[in-house]
Design a protein around this motif. Sequence first.
Motif, mmCIF file in Angstrom:
data_model
loop_
_atom_site.group_PDB
_atom_site.id
_atom_site.type_symbol
_atom_site.label_atom_id
_atom_site.label_comp_id
_atom_site.label_asym_id
_atom_site.label_seq_id
_atom_site.Cartn_x
_atom_site.Cartn_y
_atom_site.Cartn_z
ATOM 1 N N VAL A 143 -20.951 -50.844 5.243
ATOM 2 C CA VAL A 143 -21.678 -50.288 4.104
ATOM 3 C C VAL A 143 -20.851 -49.118 3.586
ATOM 4 C CG1 VAL A 143 -23.821 -49.243 3.304
ATOM 5 C CG2 VAL A 143 -23.874 -50.916 5.171
ATOM 6 N N ALA A 144 -20.323 -49.228 2.371
ATOM 7 C CA ALA A 144 -19.481 -48.173 1.803
ATOM 8 C C ALA A 144 -20.329 -47.231 0.966
ATOM 9 C CB ALA A 144 -18.370 -48.776 0.953
ATOM 10 N N LEU A 145 -20.343 -45.948 1.323
ATOM 11 C CA LEU A 145 -20.987 -44.903 0.537
ATOM 12 C C LEU A 145 -19.882 -44.162 -0.210
ATOM 13 C CD1 LEU A 145 -23.511 -43.505 3.183
ATOM 14 C CD2 LEU A 145 -23.895 -45.290 1.476
ATOM 15 N N VAL A 146 -19.976 -44.130 -1.545
ATOM 16 C CA VAL A 146 -18.844 -43.703 -2.360
ATOM 17 C C VAL A 146 -19.259 -42.565 -3.293
ATOM 18 C CG1 VAL A 146 -17.015 -44.470 -3.930
ATOM 19 C CG2 VAL A 146 -18.047 -46.102 -2.327
ATOM 20 N N ALA A 147 -18.408 -41.547 -3.403
ATOM 21 C CA ALA A 147 -18.550 -40.475 -4.389
ATOM 22 C C ALA A 147 -17.161 -39.908 -4.629
ATOM 23 C CB ALA A 147 -19.505 -39.383 -3.903
ATOM 24 N N SER A 163 -22.610 -33.261 -6.392
ATOM 25 C CA SER A 163 -23.915 -33.708 -5.894
ATOM 26 C C SER A 163 -23.778 -34.948 -5.035
ATOM 27 C CB SER A 163 -24.851 -33.976 -7.068
ATOM 28 O OG SER A 163 -24.353 -35.026 -7.886
ATOM 29 N N GLY A 164 -22.941 -35.903 -5.465
ATOM 30 C CA GLY A 164 -22.749 -37.116 -4.681
ATOM 31 C C GLY A 164 -22.036 -36.838 -3.371
ATOM 32 N N VAL A 165 -21.027 -35.975 -3.405
ATOM 33 C CA VAL A 165 -20.282 -35.638 -2.189
ATOM 34 C C VAL A 165 -21.197 -34.953 -1.182
ATOM 35 C CG1 VAL A 165 -18.403 -34.240 -1.276
ATOM 36 C CG2 VAL A 165 -18.089 -35.504 -3.420
ATOM 37 N N ALA A 166 -21.957 -33.960 -1.631
ATOM 38 C CA ALA A 166 -22.862 -33.255 -0.728
ATOM 39 C C ALA A 166 -23.942 -34.187 -0.184
ATOM 40 C CB ALA A 166 -23.495 -32.073 -1.454
ATOM 41 N N ALA A 167 -24.432 -35.090 -1.036
ATOM 42 C CA ALA A 167 -25.463 -36.027 -0.584
ATOM 43 C C ALA A 167 -24.926 -36.929 0.522
ATOM 44 C CB ALA A 167 -25.953 -36.863 -1.758
ATOM 45 N N LEU A 168 -23.674 -37.345 0.424
ATOM 46 C CA LEU A 168 -23.113 -38.223 1.461
ATOM 47 C C LEU A 168 -22.865 -37.472 2.761
ATOM 48 C CD1 LEU A 168 -20.680 -40.642 -0.407
ATOM 49 C CD2 LEU A 168 -23.162 -40.713 -0.136
ATOM 50 N N LEU A 181 -26.260 -47.625 13.944
ATOM 51 C CA LEU A 181 -26.645 -48.781 13.152
ATOM 52 C C LEU A 181 -25.890 -50.017 13.632
ATOM 53 C CD1 LEU A 181 -26.506 -47.123 9.606
ATOM 54 C CD2 LEU A 181 -28.521 -47.477 11.045
ATOM 55 N N ARG A 182 -26.330 -51.158 13.166
ATOM 56 C CA ARG A 182 -25.621 -52.394 13.504
ATOM 57 C C ARG A 182 -24.241 -52.429 12.847
ATOM 58 N NH1 ARG A 182 -27.635 -58.553 11.872
ATOM 59 N NH2 ARG A 182 -25.868 -59.657 12.814
ATOM 60 N N ASN A 183 -24.204 -52.051 11.566
ATOM 61 C CA ASN A 183 -22.971 -52.159 10.792
ATOM 62 C C ASN A 183 -22.256 -50.814 10.693
ATOM 63 O OD1 ASN A 183 -23.348 -54.927 10.136
ATOM 64 N ND2 ASN A 183 -24.807 -54.331 8.531
ATOM 65 N N ASP A 184 -20.964 -50.891 10.458
ATOM 66 C CA ASP A 184 -20.202 -49.682 10.171
ATOM 67 C C ASP A 184 -20.675 -49.081 8.848
ATOM 68 O OD1 ASP A 184 -18.745 -50.335 12.380
ATOM 69 O OD2 ASP A 184 -16.914 -50.888 11.304
ATOM 70 N N VAL A 185 -20.606 -47.762 8.774
ATOM 71 C CA VAL A 185 -20.815 -47.056 7.513
ATOM 72 C C VAL A 185 -19.494 -46.407 7.138
ATOM 73 C CG1 VAL A 185 -22.027 -45.209 6.309
ATOM 74 C CG2 VAL A 185 -23.264 -46.665 7.920
ATOM 75 N N LEU A 186 -19.001 -46.747 5.981
ATOM 76 C CA LEU A 186 -17.718 -46.239 5.494
ATOM 77 C C LEU A 186 -17.972 -45.192 4.422
ATOM 78 C CD1 LEU A 186 -14.688 -46.946 6.005
ATOM 79 C CD2 LEU A 186 -14.817 -48.333 3.932
ATOM 80 N N LEU A 187 -17.514 -43.980 4.649
ATOM 81 C CA LEU A 187 -17.644 -42.930 3.648
ATOM 82 C C LEU A 187 -16.319 -42.809 2.902
ATOM 83 C CD1 LEU A 187 -19.478 -41.758 6.296
ATOM 84 C CD2 LEU A 187 -20.125 -40.247 4.421
ATOM 85 N N GLN A 308 -31.866 -34.515 -4.059
ATOM 86 C CA GLN A 308 -32.804 -35.091 -3.094
ATOM 87 C C GLN A 308 -33.005 -36.575 -3.354
ATOM 88 O OE1 GLN A 308 -34.421 -33.361 -0.460
ATOM 89 N NE2 GLN A 308 -34.886 -35.459 0.164
ATOM 90 N N HIS A 309 -33.163 -36.942 -4.616
ATOM 91 C CA HIS A 309 -33.374 -38.350 -4.954
ATOM 92 C C HIS A 309 -32.155 -39.183 -4.580
ATOM 93 C CE1 HIS A 309 -35.228 -41.276 -8.138
ATOM 94 N NE2 HIS A 309 -35.399 -41.691 -6.905
ATOM 95 N N ALA A 310 -30.952 -38.674 -4.899
ATOM 96 C CA ALA A 310 -29.733 -39.398 -4.542
ATOM 97 C C ALA A 310 -29.618 -39.551 -3.027
ATOM 98 C CB ALA A 310 -28.511 -38.668 -5.099
ATOM 99 N N GLY A 311 -29.927 -38.474 -2.295
ATOM 100 C CA GLY A 311 -29.848 -38.538 -0.846
ATOM 101 C C GLY A 311 -30.870 -39.482 -0.240
ATOM 102 N N ASP A 312 -32.066 -39.527 -0.823
ATOM 103 C CA ASP A 312 -33.075 -40.476 -0.332
ATOM 104 C C ASP A 312 -32.577 -41.913 -0.459
ATOM 105 O OD1 ASP A 312 -34.792 -38.424 0.290
ATOM 106 O OD2 ASP A 312 -35.995 -38.611 -1.541
ATOM 107 N N TYR A 313 -31.943 -42.206 -1.599
ATOM 108 C CA TYR A 313 -31.341 -43.532 -1.756
ATOM 109 C C TYR A 313 -30.274 -43.770 -0.688
ATOM 110 C CZ TYR A 313 -33.054 -44.411 -6.603
ATOM 111 O OH TYR A 313 -33.802 -44.647 -7.724
ATOM 112 N N ALA A 314 -29.331 -42.826 -0.579
ATOM 113 C CA ALA A 314 -28.186 -43.029 0.305
ATOM 114 C C ALA A 314 -28.628 -43.258 1.754
ATOM 115 C CB ALA A 314 -27.240 -41.831 0.217
#
Length: 792
Positions: A143-147, A163-168, A181-187, A308-314
């Motif tokens: 799962v790639a989290l990108v900012a 905002s995206g960087v801090a949220a990640l 988690l089961r899967n890797d998380v890629l930042l 907060q909304h972005a972080g809730d999604y992430a």
Amino acid sequence: MSEQAPRGGRASRALRVVDRWYHQGMRWSPRLLVAVALLALVALRIAQLSPPAVVPASAPPEVFSAERAREHLARIAAEPRPTGSAAHRRARDYLLAELSKLGVQPEIQSTSVLSRQWGLPYDAAHVENIVARLPGADSTRAVALVAHYDSVPGSPGAADDGSGVAALLETLRALRSGAPLRNDVLLLFTDAEEGGILGGKAFMDEHPLRGEVGIALNFDARGAGGVVAMFDTGPGDAWPVRELARAAPYPVASSLFPEVARRMGHSTDLSVFKRAGIPGLNFAFSDGAAHYHAPSDTLSNLDLRSVQHAGDYALSLARRFGALDLGRRGGDNAVYFNTWGAHLVSHPTSWVPAIAALIACLFVGVAAAARRRQEASLGRIAAGSLGFLALLLGVSAAAGGLAWALRRAHPVLRAMPFEPYNAPAYRLAIALTALAAAAAGYRLLRRRLGACEVALGALLIWLLLLAAASLAMPGASFYFAWPLASALLGLAAVTIRRGGAPPTLPPTLTDAAILVAAAAPAVAVAVPGPYLLFVALGLPAAAAPALAVALVFGLFLPHAELLGGGRSRSLALAFGVPAVAALAVACATGGFTEARPRPASLAYALDAAAGEAHWLSADRDLDPWTAAYFPEDRAQAPSFEVPYVRLTRQSEAPVAALPAPALTVLSDVTSGGVRALRLRVASPRGAPWLLAEVASPTAVLRAEVDGRRVEESARGAQAKRGVRWGFTYMGLPAGGIEWSLEVEASGPVQIRLLDQTYELPRELVRAARPRELMGGPYRLADSTFVSGAFWL
């Protein structure tokens, strides 16, 4: 002496007055109920387009907290960090340190990249992407989290994309607090996104982990606040949207957004994953666009609720996709949209034709019933449709003309490049103006046509739009399908049910209840459209959201009729009077202050070849501080060329002792009518940005920029089009870069180099800029340009 009236007569008159008041109250109570209920529904639906409350830093560790993310933002967004700058390197080092503290091993992907996506001049850069992996227990795909962590010059980029960087970072902390988690998380923190999605392209072109990505979630911003919407997707979006609906605590999404974004040419880091066929979801907030790409994009102006909304999604989606088998997913697309609250509805795109056909049958049935009851005829329905179309165009023209006049007459609006700081006041004023114009237009139509004929004519426009969307933009079909269906049912249940009753017959409470019930689905689906268009397009394009307002008004013509809109000016005045008041408030409250500074562009340009220097500006109107650099006796027609900027004025400036960009010929060989040049370009003054272009009418056949090969598709195509071949380079190394050219050997080649630093020459600045001013636009303001010309 007059006679005294009998007591019985006086009592009789009093009873008649009471009786009249009673019947008037009975007549108005259903209408009042409809009016109040409609206003409440619209207000509630728009209120739902707000981000959630900020979670405090004292929250449990497994929860995302925007207050905790704020600590990262205070460091990341302390100063502008364009690619190649010292501040950019400080932000990079901070991210590396924080990722290490959070227990993951970060790495830097350092490479050069060139993109031809936006045409000439091509975008190139030396990028430093930051990549970190949180290992999963039994990963199927990552799962790639990108900012992106770069900003435009001059802007601290707290929202875009601090905002995206801090949220990640906060998301990673919360993930680390729980079980793996089961899967890797890629930042992935990309570089040079502002230079043309270059960091993302570099990752997908050559990073060894690119093939492990099962889904990409990108977080960005183009404003200072507002609800975070999922506005774009990758291929096969049916299953990611389904999981979004299940996992996200407050999903705001619509398949209309990607249809619009693709046609407007918007591009973010998700674009490179889409082109590679990787599923993905794109998130951003876009309100408060006055701060977008501006020095005022600071932490103090950022709405932490959006973080907060972005972080809730992430966090919620990282956990959800982190638990799924990402190796086995279908490739179907979906139609999806929000209803009341956070409810997200989706269905396969393959259902669109059937839904459109069913609603078309419903329209035919309602029209046939109206014809049987002699409420409408086919010819007069068609006339009502043409009349409503004219109403739409008239409303759009009126609102667009108002916005045009305001932007030319109001000094604050003239100075703002996109929209003013008090944009919500202008949005309300223009929306009310559109409603007032639509109500006035409806009254004109009712002079010649019946209420049912005009209503069916308006809904026929909706049906035609549904048919067009189903064929050309299936993701947008829901927007026309479900509001149309509810409007048709409401029309059938009230207008036709009333039969041949005279229009003066007051509506019953049953009529009011039916109308309110029929309005609720239409409000839920249709009302967010104009609001989000106002946010996305801004005041310069107000004609489009005003058109949407009038279109939505067409759904509620039975309501307008029962409120008296077809017989009097009352409904138009009910919208028009507050429209004038809102406009007056907007115009009176939009002034500039230290908290809301005025953009002012001033740049210094040195033409080293000519030995001349100039002050440059792109402003239409000059503030007193900037005007001091442009006295009338030194005014010149703009002649110095700066890419992507339309200059409005130029004046003579002192010549500063600044070295010009350097060009070194490493080899020069001609064979078979082709001249091969190998060059090195550099900035002796350490500028992080450089433009290199072939200024002579020379046909470029092939080129190589810092090791990146470019094959031109047509021999001499750019020369034939009169377009200069060239490229921009961000993050220029101290020693410069190598550039090779193969051109037609038809004569001397002229090369123009232009480098840019992001500050004015301090010795030439006469006085400190007042606090109520800020630099803008970012491509020009507070910059020093030095150009050099070379004949080879």
